[in-house]
Design a protein around this motif. Sequence first.
Motif, PDB file in Angstrom:
ATOM      1  N   ASP A  24       0.700  -1.203   0.051  1.00  0.00           N
ATOM      2  CA  ASP A  24      -0.045   0.082  -0.010  1.00  0.00           C
ATOM      3  C   ASP A  24       0.801   1.230  -0.156  1.00  0.00           C
ATOM      4  N   LEU A  25       2.051   1.233   0.905  1.00  0.00           N
ATOM      5  CA  LEU A  25       2.665   2.462   0.814  1.00  0.00           C
ATOM      6  C   LEU A  25       4.028   2.495   0.152  1.00  0.00           C
ATOM      7  N   LYS A  26       4.067   1.341  -0.705  1.00  0.00           N
ATOM      8  CA  LYS A  26       5.091   1.110  -1.497  1.00  0.00           C
ATOM      9  C   LYS A  26       6.801   1.543  -0.815  1.00  0.00           C
ATOM     10  N   LEU A  27       6.953   1.193   0.279  1.00  0.00           N
ATOM     11  CA  LEU A  27       8.288   1.411   0.957  1.00  0.00           C
ATOM     12  C   LEU A  27       9.223   0.207   0.564  1.00  0.00           C
ATOM     13  N   PRO A  28      10.383   0.401   0.556  1.00  0.00           N
ATOM     14  CA  PRO A  28      11.323  -0.687  -0.019  1.00  0.00           C
ATOM     15  C   PRO A  28      11.324  -1.941   1.043  1.00  0.00           C
ATOM     16  N   ALA A  29      11.090  -3.143   0.444  1.00  0.00           N
ATOM     17  CA  ALA A  29      11.012  -4.187   1.230  1.00  0.00           C
ATOM     18  C   ALA A  29      12.622  -4.538   2.102  1.00  0.00           C
ATOM     19  N   ASP A  30      13.518  -4.355   1.477  1.00  0.00           N
ATOM     20  CA  ASP A  30      14.740  -4.505   2.161  1.00  0.00           C
ATOM     21  C   ASP A  30      15.142  -3.550   3.145  1.00  0.00           C
TER      22      ASP A  30
ATOM     23  N   SER B  83       5.981  12.428   6.182  1.00  0.00           N
ATOM     24  CA  SER B  83       5.100  12.930   6.982  1.00  0.00           C
ATOM     25  C   SER B  83       3.853  12.285   6.146  1.00  0.00           C
ATOM     26  N   LEU B  84       3.821  12.035   4.902  1.00  0.00           N
ATOM     27  CA  LEU B  84       2.666  11.615   4.187  1.00  0.00           C
ATOM     28  C   LEU B  84       2.566  10.017   4.377  1.00  0.00           C
ATOM     29  N   VAL B  85       3.604   9.272   4.512  1.00  0.00           N
ATOM     30  CA  VAL B  85       3.540   7.873   4.734  1.00  0.00           C
ATOM     31  C   VAL B  85       2.746   7.759   6.501  1.00  0.00           C
ATOM     32  N   VAL B  86       3.243   8.525   7.313  1.00  0.00           N
ATOM     33  CA  VAL B  86       2.776   8.442   8.700  1.00  0.00           C
ATOM     34  C   VAL B  86       1.233   8.909   8.461  1.00  0.00           C
ATOM     35  N   VAL B  87       0.607   9.862   7.795  1.00  0.00           N
ATOM     36  CA  VAL B  87      -0.686  10.117   7.587  1.00  0.00           C
ATOM     37  C   VAL B  87      -1.354   8.861   6.896  1.00  0.00           C
ATOM     38  N   GLU B  88      -0.882   8.351   5.887  1.00  0.00           N
ATOM     39  CA  GLU B  88      -1.543   7.335   5.243  1.00  0.00           C
ATOM     40  C   GLU B  88      -1.701   6.189   6.080  1.00  0.00           C
ATOM     41  N   LEU B  89      -0.521   5.798   6.879  1.00  0.00           N
ATOM     42  CA  LEU B  89      -0.505   4.396   7.629  1.00  0.00           C
ATOM     43  C   LEU B  89      -1.706   4.782   8.707  1.00  0.00           C
ATOM     44  N   SER B  90      -1.694   5.796   9.350  1.00  0.00           N
ATOM     45  CA  SER B  90      -2.887   5.915  10.335  1.00  0.00           C
ATOM     46  C   SER B  90      -4.353   5.942   9.683  1.00  0.00           C
TER      47      SER B  90
ATOM     48  N   SER C  88       1.154  11.103  15.751  1.00  0.00           N
ATOM     49  CA  SER C  88       2.232  11.391  16.685  1.00  0.00           C
ATOM     50  C   SER C  88       2.542  10.032  17.409  1.00  0.00           C
ATOM     51  N   ASP C  89       1.492   8.995  17.505  1.00  0.00           N
ATOM     52  CA  ASP C  89       1.851   7.784  18.248  1.00  0.00           C
ATOM     53  C   ASP C  89       2.760   7.038  17.180  1.00  0.00           C
ATOM     54  N   ILE C  90       2.550   7.074  15.959  1.00  0.00           N
ATOM     55  CA  ILE C  90       3.207   6.240  14.915  1.00  0.00           C
ATOM     56  C   ILE C  90       5.030   7.079  14.846  1.00  0.00           C
ATOM     57  N   LYS C  91       4.776   8.274  14.938  1.00  0.00           N
ATOM     58  CA  LYS C  91       6.049   9.186  15.147  1.00  0.00           C
ATOM     59  C   LYS C  91       7.046   8.687  16.182  1.00  0.00           C
TER      60      LYS C  91
ATOM     61  N   LEU D 262       3.036  -1.807  19.012  1.00  0.00           N
ATOM     62  CA  LEU D 262       1.826  -0.563  19.288  1.00  0.00           C
ATOM     63  C   LEU D 262       0.508  -1.068  18.211  1.00  0.00           C
ATOM     64  N   ILE D 263       0.654  -1.537  17.320  1.00  0.00           N
ATOM     65  CA  ILE D 263      -0.484  -1.587  16.210  1.00  0.00           C
ATOM     66  C   ILE D 263      -1.068  -3.071  17.024  1.00  0.00           C
ATOM     67  N   THR D 264      -0.125  -4.110  17.226  1.00  0.00           N
ATOM     68  CA  THR D 264      -0.618  -5.274  17.864  1.00  0.00           C
ATOM     69  C   THR D 264      -1.634  -5.004  19.074  1.00  0.00           C
ATOM     70  N   SER D 265      -1.105  -4.125  19.966  1.00  0.00           N
ATOM     71  CA  SER D 265      -1.763  -4.008  21.177  1.00  0.00           C
ATOM     72  C   SER D 265      -2.861  -3.235  20.811  1.00  0.00           C
ATOM     73  N   LYS D 266      -3.025  -2.152  19.868  1.00  0.00           N
ATOM     74  CA  LYS D 266      -4.519  -1.689  19.764  1.00  0.00           C
ATOM     75  C   LYS D 266      -5.201  -2.628  19.206  1.00  0.00           C
ATOM     76  N   ARG D 267      -4.954  -3.532  18.375  1.00  0.00           N
ATOM     77  CA  ARG D 267      -5.861  -4.685  17.626  1.00  0.00           C
ATOM     78  C   ARG D 267      -6.322  -5.544  18.820  1.00  0.00           C
ATOM     79  N   SER D 268      -5.490  -5.717  19.556  1.00  0.00           N
ATOM     80  CA  SER D 268      -5.981  -6.527  20.745  1.00  0.00           C
ATOM     81  C   SER D 268      -6.887  -5.836  21.871  1.00  0.00           C
ATOM     82  N   GLY D 269      -7.085  -4.695  21.700  1.00  0.00           N
ATOM     83  CA  GLY D 269      -7.652  -3.970  22.694  1.00  0.00           C
ATOM     84  C   GLY D 269      -6.984  -3.504  23.920  1.00  0.00           C
ATOM     85  N   ARG D 270      -5.789  -3.648  24.014  1.00  0.00           N
ATOM     86  CA  ARG D 270      -4.987  -3.549  25.273  1.00  0.00           C
ATOM     87  C   ARG D 270      -4.571  -1.758  25.380  1.00  0.00           C
TER      88      ARG D 270
END
Length: 76
Positions: free
Chosen positions: A12-18, A33-40, A54-57, A68-76
Motif C-alpha cells: 500500500d505505501l510502496k516502501l522498499p522491502a529491503d 509525513s505523508l506515509v505517517v498520515v496514510e498509515l494512520s 504522533s503515536d506512529i512518529k 503498538l499496532i498489535t496491542s491496539k488490535r487486541s484492545g490493550r
Amino acid sequence: MTGDLVRILTDDLKLPADRLTDDASLDHAGFDSLVVVELSVLLADRYGIDISDSDIKDAATLGQLDLLITSKRSGR
C-alpha cells in the motif's frame, strides 16, 4: 514484524522491502509525513484502530510500531 504490517508498508505505501526490519528506524524505512498520515488512515479503515500520527512518529523502530499496532488490535 507481522506480515500484515509488512504487506501494508510494501503493497500500500510502496516502501522498499529491503529496509523493513524490526530494528529499522522509521526514517531508514522510508517514512515521511505523508506515509505517517496514510498509515494512520489505513489502520483505521482496515482494522478499526485509532493510532495517531504522533503515536506512529514516537515509535523508535518498526518493531516498536508493530507492537503498538498489535496491542491496539487486541484492545490493550
